[in-house]
Scaffold this motif. Structure first.
Motif: not given
Length: 295
Positions: A216-230
């Motif tokens: 969300e662009m107004d919640d004061g937080l990043f969402d960090i998506c980590v795609v692990g080793p694959c």
């Protein structure tokens, strides 16, 4: 309402759609009684300098005409100021406009919407990401996706989006895990291996890839998506899920939330809003309410 506004135009966006979009957008804005000045610039640096001058001179709004690259340029001029941003989305990806619910590739409708928002004083306060002095609105990419960008930028053939498809195939053949050191907020630094780490102020990049689907662009937080080793096979299974935003259901994907993120990895370049930022290490922080978007 200030009736003098400034259009920041990228004539080459979307294979020339930027130049074509400027005319109907301008006509709609002038029909609403606004005085419209236009900034093109000889290059990005010149255009940004002119945009800064317009903002410092008290323009009633800065309107980015083009794709996400032009929106990114405009953010550098308006972030942290009282000058609102309007968007006439005419590029290839248009992720910032799309996730904000703005018209995409409808320049006359976008111009009318901007005029109505200005008349009503209607803006939405949005967070922005900041890396040093650099602002971004959508996603900071690092890893496999940024290496595809690196390679695509070095290629002269094929042209358009096919160039990045070709770059992806080459990078897929060379796929290997990347060793990261990461820190979320004030938590201890941790080491992990991953295929990519995407830091999302907004949910999508790359023309609708919802890598950080719940951001969300107004919640004061990043969402960090980590795609692990694959493996290549696993990545090919996960990748199509990005367009629906359902990839976090796959066990190779994890999502974190933080207001500040530090990333370190050897030989990896960061890209924010599709534009090259520079090599890691990079530290990104959220700045709540840094942008006033005309909606």
């Amino acid at each position: 309402m200030t009736t003098d506004i400034t259009l920041l135009v990228n004539p080459t966006a979307g294979r020339g759609r930027g130049a074509l979009a400027a005319a109907p957008a301008t006509a709609a804005l002038r029909a609403a009684g606004l005085t419209v000045g236009t900034v093109v610039g000889t290059d990005a640096a010149d255009a940004l300098e002119r945009a800064h001058k317009a903002v410092d001179g008290g323009t009633g709004a800065l309107v980015a005409v083009g794709g996400d690259g032009m929106v990114s340029l405009a953010l550098q001029a308006v972030a942290g100021t009282d000058t609102p941003l309007g968007i006439v989305a005419a590029g290839t990806g248009n992720d910032f406009a799309r996730v904000s619910g703005l018209p995409v590739r409808k320049p006359a409708a976008a111009g009318t919407a901007i005029a109505e928002a200005l008349a009503a004083g209607r803006t939405r306060a949005l967070d922005l990401g900041r890396i040093g002095e650099r602002w971004f609105g959508t996603v900071l990419a690092s890893g496999f996706d940024s290496r595809v960008n690196d390679r695509g930028n070095r290629m002269s053939w094929p042209r358009g989006r096919f160039r990045y498809d070709a770059a992806m195939l080459v990078e897929l053949a060379a796929l290997r895990p990347i060793h990261y050191r990461v820190q979320f907020d004030d938590a201890p630094e941790r080491e992990l291996d991953a295929t990519l780490i995407a830091v999302g102020n907004g949910s999508s990049y790359g023309g609708g890839m919802r890598m950080c689907a719940d951001a969300e662009m107004d919640d004061g937080l990043f969402d960090i998506c980590v795609v692990g080793p694959c493996s290549r096979r696993t990545l090919l299974r996960v990748f199509p899920l990005v367009y629906s935003g359902s990839h976090p259901r796959h066990p190779v994907v994890t999502v974190h939330r933080a207001a500040r993120v530090r990333l370190h990895a050897e030989g990896v370049t960061g890209y924010a809003d599709g534009e090259r930022v520079g090599p890691l290490p990079l530290e990104a922080e959220t700045v709540p309410g840094a942008l006033r978007l005309l909606v």
